[in-house]
Motif scaffolding. Structure first.
Motif, short mmCIF file in Angstrom:
data_model
loop_
_atom_site.label_atom_id
_atom_site.label_comp_id
_atom_site.label_asym_id
_atom_site.label_seq_id
_atom_site.Cartn_x
_atom_site.Cartn_y
_atom_site.Cartn_z
N SER A 1 26.50 24.06 112.73
CA SER A 1 25.99 23.77 111.62
C SER A 1 26.24 22.18 111.19
O SER A 1 25.29 21.80 110.25
N GLY A 2 27.43 21.80 111.37
CA GLY A 2 27.72 20.69 110.97
C GLY A 2 27.66 19.22 111.82
O GLY A 2 28.33 18.24 111.52
N ASP A 3 27.02 19.44 113.06
CA ASP A 3 27.03 18.33 114.14
C ASP A 3 26.22 17.23 113.54
O ASP A 3 25.32 17.17 112.85
N LEU A 4 26.91 15.96 113.85
CA LEU A 4 26.14 14.69 113.33
C LEU A 4 25.38 14.26 114.61
O LEU A 4 25.52 14.25 115.77
N ARG A 5 23.77 14.11 114.46
CA ARG A 5 23.14 13.98 115.71
C ARG A 5 22.19 12.54 115.09
O ARG A 5 21.69 12.48 114.34
N LEU B 1 23.27 10.54 120.18
CA LEU B 1 24.48 10.80 120.35
C LEU B 1 24.66 12.18 119.58
O LEU B 1 23.89 12.42 118.41
N THR B 2 25.54 12.93 119.99
CA THR B 2 25.80 14.24 119.07
C THR B 2 27.39 14.23 118.99
O THR B 2 28.08 14.28 119.96
N ILE B 3 27.69 14.38 117.82
CA ILE B 3 29.16 14.45 117.47
C ILE B 3 29.24 15.83 116.78
O ILE B 3 29.06 15.99 115.70
N PRO B 4 30.15 16.75 117.54
CA PRO B 4 30.51 17.96 117.13
C PRO B 4 31.37 17.98 116.01
O PRO B 4 32.11 17.06 115.58
N HIS C 1 20.72 13.43 111.83
CA HIS C 1 20.56 14.85 111.32
C HIS C 1 22.10 14.91 111.11
O HIS C 1 23.04 14.67 111.79
N ILE C 2 22.57 15.93 110.19
CA ILE C 2 23.78 16.45 109.86
C ILE C 2 23.24 17.93 110.07
O ILE C 2 22.56 18.46 108.98
N GLY C 3 23.68 18.59 111.10
CA GLY C 3 23.18 19.98 111.26
C GLY C 3 21.67 20.13 111.28
O GLY C 3 21.23 19.26 112.12
N ASP C 4 20.99 20.71 110.64
CA ASP C 4 19.63 20.93 110.75
C ASP C 4 18.79 19.78 109.65
O ASP C 4 17.72 19.73 109.59
N ALA C 5 19.65 19.22 108.73
CA ALA C 5 19.20 18.36 107.59
C ALA C 5 19.06 16.88 108.18
O ALA C 5 19.84 16.28 108.61
N MET D 1 43.82 8.10 119.09
CA MET D 1 43.39 8.72 118.09
C MET D 1 42.17 9.73 118.49
O MET D 1 42.21 10.92 117.93
N ALA D 2 41.41 9.30 119.24
CA ALA D 2 40.14 9.91 119.27
C ALA D 2 40.00 11.11 120.35
O ALA D 2 40.68 10.83 121.29
N ASP D 3 39.33 12.37 120.07
CA ASP D 3 39.02 13.17 121.11
C ASP D 3 38.05 12.55 122.10
O ASP D 3 38.03 12.52 123.45
N THR D 4 36.62 12.05 121.37
CA THR D 4 35.75 11.49 122.33
C THR D 4 35.54 10.09 121.88
O THR D 4 35.67 9.80 120.71
N ILE D 5 35.17 8.99 122.99
CA ILE D 5 35.14 7.82 122.49
C ILE D 5 33.61 7.35 123.08
O ILE D 5 33.36 7.63 124.22
N ALA D 6 32.76 6.80 122.18
CA ALA D 6 31.64 5.94 122.66
C ALA D 6 31.78 4.53 122.90
O ALA D 6 32.06 3.92 121.84
N VAL D 7 31.83 3.97 124.04
CA VAL D 7 32.11 2.44 124.29
C VAL D 7 30.59 1.90 124.24
O VAL D 7 29.78 2.22 124.78
#
Lengths: 308, 264, 373
Positions: free
Chosen positions: C6-10, C29-32, C66-70, C203-209
């Motif tokens: 519901s709050g993923d950033l896409r 990108l999708t950031i959970p 998008h954030i979630g569906d918005a 710090m990060a869980d996931t990194i985009a280089v």
């Protein structure tokens, strides 16, 4: 990092070519166009007209007015530029150490001193200039003081020196070219000190240490490092001093004599008393043209184009 | 000798300060003089007369009143117009920027006598009679550029990120302007207004070109009086202005310093 | 309804072009929700522009966010529930600390702003500074105020633009841990832009280089380090020794998952078969300096001469020149074994499986010597 970051906001604004800035500019710019730009055109036009106050003027492109004006009043024009130039040099010589003193050596009195440099602005220019009459005049403050200290010989020596270099009559201070230049210097000193201060305050004094670390004597550290860096302040200060000083006539009227008449005085009396508008306008235009030429050359030389 | 060498800058600085302040001190001292006859140039005797009766010379107080009135109206108008222009220059990109800058700069680079006389030629050409209105027009014109430059410098020193931060924190452009930009630019606007007022109040040359015999400002009054002998009351008014300015700025500094100390 | 949380950033095919260059080039990108995500790359790689588009401070030229569906692509910054911790903090100098923190709450007419702002200040351990002005605080404190000012709004996404860049090293380490703690406490999505690979990895869980407006690799920190997908990533994150080698049919022998490749010096090197990208014959064999051993402990052995030795405290870093001129970086722990003098002939060894393998068509020097600021 800078590229992406700083390019961002600037570019976004550039794309938005909207009416807002024009709406903000409109009232102020209209005012300047109607009451500054148009009058300037009107002044040039007036200088090329013939006629008189009672029957009106017509534009006849009468260039002869300029020839007459300049051939009659060139001494006053040259004198104005010379006095203004001298005053500018003196304000720089006095203003630079003062600005340095306030910026770097005054400690917690910095703000007090700045206030005291600005405060005289709030007493009328005219009153302060008249005070110099009281100070320099015969029987004035300076003479009384030197008499009391048995230093009159110094004062008389200085008066004779002024007479020799053409800035005085040899026996007095007031009503001499010296008094006029001193008055101009005094009146425009804050205009020199403030831009210099703004510039010098930002100078990193470690640069002097770096220069002396690299074998520079104090004098050459000043000449090679400090002076070039303070040039923007010097340019701003000299312009703010020279331009108004060249057109000023309050000092020459109140502190000078018939031998120190400056061009502003001539323009004033031609306009308001003699009512010879074309001649007065021609002198105004000539003064302006000389100043623009001078400023352009000077700014090019100094290499600082960013003025506003 | 070595003391003098180390303190050259201080010594010169203080001497120049003295040069700057000497006339004000003379004006102040001679405001307590009781001159013999018209000329207030040599010291006669101490007196409070002029301080007790500052308006006791015909025309002096009405000229001060006129100067105050013109100064206030001119500085307020110039501040409003100049601030708008400064925001356009400092916060927007538009075509004609270079031309605008030239038009702002020119009045500051033009000697007063040229500005005054050219404005007079316009009024003559249009057949407009000179008086209070023409003085006001002229004062607003030459104050405007100084306001623009002062306010613009303040805007330029603001971090544009502060406005972005406000937008980021849910402020619409209008709210961001009111809550962030305007309070931060306010000191610059105040400084511009103060500068405009002092320029207007003090102006003689431009005013003289565009005035009429019935619209005598304080500088014009002094100029007229200078030919005959300046009354002591002029010194009183000059001193009051000087002391008020010092007190005004001094109190401001003290308050700011006090607030700093209270917070630290 | 939707496959996304519901709050993923896409970000979908997002491109940002300026007049003369493309800052961000077709990024998806999708950031959970609730993750700590880092955008890592050198200056000008497009990471800050990406961040600014999420904040609404830039509009994408192409693509949607998008954030979630918005769909928030065209919302103004003040209309989206995203807050930023700016690089220079951008604290309002005319407001005191509590008013800075409460700015967003009051803008949204939150009646409970006083308590919430004070709580946020307490969270960053600056409750006692509420009445001070920003200039009275140190850089580290200002940084925490900026964080509190963003956090207090409970945004869907919190953006951090090089937030630790202005702090000194010690304070930076401390703040990294602090940020991590706060993020796990509040559970918001953090997107952290940085050019400091160590900071991103800590710090990060996931990194985009990111590089040149594109995403080079998107992975968790250990995958990025152990299995870089490109020479750029291999060089930008830590140091890498890249050895050119050929996979030749004759020498290639599959024996318990190991393949043999041949270097320029005709040394045979055994590598894990699973590391070898299919269909490529010319490869870079990459080995991290700390995986190399001086001595013959590993199965793959190369001979060389020590050309430089520098002592760094916990370890010693050697440069070892191979016969064909390539210099290898070798980092040895200071475990008590003696240090080798320059000029010594040595054997460098490692075991198969400790390498990563990249296509030789990539530039071996990509991402090397990119130092920010």
């Amino acid at each position: 990092m800078t590229e992406a970051v700083s390019a961002g906001p600037a570019r976004r604004r550039r794309r938005r070519l909207n009416w807002v800035p024009y709406a903000l500019l409109a009232p102020g710019m209209l005012w300047l166009i109607v009451f500054f730009a148009v009058p300037t055109v009107s002044l040039v036009s007036q200088s090329l007209q013939t006629g008189d106050v009672f029957n009106g003027y017509t534009l006849t492109w009468h260039v002869q007015t300029y020839v007459d004006a300049l051939s009659t009043y060139w001494p006053q024009l040259v004198r104005s530029l010379v006095y203004a130039g001298l005053a500018t040099v003196f304000t720089l010589l006095l203003g630079y150490p003062l600005a340095w003193f306030i910026a770097h050596r005054s400690g917690r009195f910095k703000n007090v001193l700045l206030v005291l440099v600005i405060a005289p602005f709030f007493t009328s220019f005219l009153i302060r200039t008249l005070a110099w009459q009281t100070i320099l005049g015969n029987g004035g403050l300076l003479e009384t003081t030197t008499d009391a200290l048995h230093l009159s010989w110094l004062l008389h020596g200085f008066e004779s020196f002024l007479g020799l270099v053409g800035l005085g009559t040899g026996n007095q201070l007031l009503y001499t070219p010296f008094a006029v230049v001193a008055g101009l210097t005094y009146n425009f000193l804050p205009f020199m000190v403030l831009p210099l201060y703004a510039n010098i305050e930002r100078l990193d004094l470690r640069l002097v240490e770096a220069a002396s670390d690299l074998y520079a004597t104090p004098a050459s550290a000043f000449r090679k490092v400090i002076w070039p860096l303070s040039l923007p302040g010097v340019v701003a200060g000299t312009l703010l001093t020279f331009i108004p000083a060249a057109g000023d006539y309050i000092n020459s009227v109140l502190l000078g004599s018939t031998q120190t008449v400056m061009i502003g005085q001539v323009i004033d009396s031609q306009f308001l008393r003699v009512l010879n508008y074309p001649l007065a306008a021609a002198l105004s235009v000539s003064l302006m043209a000389l100043i623009i030429t001078f400023v352009t050359v000077y700014v090019r030389r100094a290499g600082t184009e960013e003025l506003v | 000798m070595s003391w003098l060498r180390r303190h050259t800058v201080q010594v010169i600085g203080l001497l120049v300060m003295a040069y700057i302040l000497l006339p004000n001190l003379v004006v102040l001292a001679f405001s307590f003089n009781k001159p013999n006859g018209r000329l207030n140039i040599t010291w006669q005797e101490f007196s409070f007369d002029a301080w007790l009766n500052p308006c006791d010379t015909p025309g002096i107080c009405s000229s001060v009143g006129l100067s105050l009135k013109i100064g206030i109206i001119a500085s307020l108008t110039a501040t409003v117009l100049g601030t708008l222009v400064a925001f356009a220059l400092g916060r927007h990109r538009f075509r004609g920027r270079a031309g605008t800058n030239v038009l702002i700069f020119m009045p500051m680079a033009t000697p007063e006598v040229v500005m005054g006389s050219s404005l007079l030629t316009l009024f003559i050409a249009l057949g407009v009679g000179t008086g209070q209105t023409t003085i006001l027009i002229a004062h607003i014109m030459f104050c405007l550029s100084f306001v623009v430059v002062t306010v613009k410098a303040r805007i330029a020193s603001l971090d544009p990120r502060l406005e972005e931060a406000a937008a980021d924190l849910y402020a619409s452009p209008a709210q961001a302007f009111r809550r962030v930009t305007l309070p931060l630019v306010a000191p610059g606007i105040a400084a511009g207004a103060l500068l405009a007022f002092s320029l207007s109040f003090d102006d003689y040359i431009i005013t003289n070109f565009n005035a009429s015999p019935s619209s005598v400002t304080f500088p014009m009054y002094i100029w007229g009086a200078a030919q005959r002998g300046v009354p002591v009351q002029v010194n009183v008014i000059g001193s009051v202005l000087f002391l008020a300015a010092v007190a005004f700025v001094g109190i401001g500094q003290l308050l700011a310093a006090g607030r700093q100390r209270a917070r630290a | 309804m939707t496959e996304h949380g519901s709050g993923d950033l896409r970000l979908s095919s997002v491109t940002k072009s300026f007049e003369r260059f493309t800052a961000v080039d077709d990024i998806s990108l999708t950031i959970p929700q609730g993750s700590f995500f880092a955008l890592l790359g050198p200056s000008g790689c497009g990471k800050t522009t990406t961040l600014r588009m999420v904040a609404g401070l830039e509009q994408p030229t192409v693509g949607t966010i998008h954030i979630g569906d918005a769909d928030i692509t065209s919302l103004k910054p003040y209309q989206r529930n995203v807050n930023t911790v700016f690089q220079s903090y951008a604290l309002f100098p005319h407001l005191n600390i509590i008013d800075n923190v409460a700015f967003g709450l009051r803008q949204r007419k939150d009646g409970d702003w006083k308590r919430k702002a004070q709580e946020a200040l307490d969270l960053v351990e600056l409750g006692h500074t509420a009445k001070k002005k920003p200039t009275q605080l140190s850089g580290g404190m200002q940084q925490r105020v900026a964080l509190a000012r963003a956090l207090v709004n409970r945004p869907d996404v919190l953006l951090l633009d090089e937030p630790l860049g202005a702090l000194d090293l010690k304070l930076r380490r401390q703040m990294q841990l602090e940020l991590k703690r706060i993020q796990s406490e509040v559970g918001l999505t953090f997107i952290h832009v940085t050019h400091d690979q160590e900071e991103a990895m800590t710090m990060a869980d996931t990194i985009a280089v990111m590089n040149g407006g594109r995403i080079e690799q998107l992975a968790d920190p250990s995958t990025l380090y152990e299995k870089p997908a490109s020479t750029f990533v291999a060089n930008f994150l830590g140091q890498s020794n890249l050895l050119p080698a050929e996979v030749s049919a004759e020498v290639a022998s599959v024996e318990s998952g190991v393949v043999t490749v041949r270097t320029r010096d005709h040394d045979d090197i055994a590598v894990a078969a699973e590391h070898l990208p299919p269909g490529i014959r010319s490869v870079w064999v990459g080995v991290r300096p700390e995986k190399l051993r001086i001595g013959e402990a590993g199965r793959n052995r190369l001979r060389g001469v020590v050309t430089d030795a520098s002592f760094t405290g916990v370890a010693t870093q050697y440069l070892v020149r191979l016969p064909w001129g390539k210099e290898l970086v070798v980092v040895q722990q200071n475990d008590g074994s003696g240090r080798l003098p320059v000029g010594e002939n040595v054997t460098v060894s490692w075991d198969p499986g400790q390498e990563f393998i990249l296509d030789q068509a990539q530039d071996a020097d990509a991402g090397v010597e990119i130092d920010d600021d």
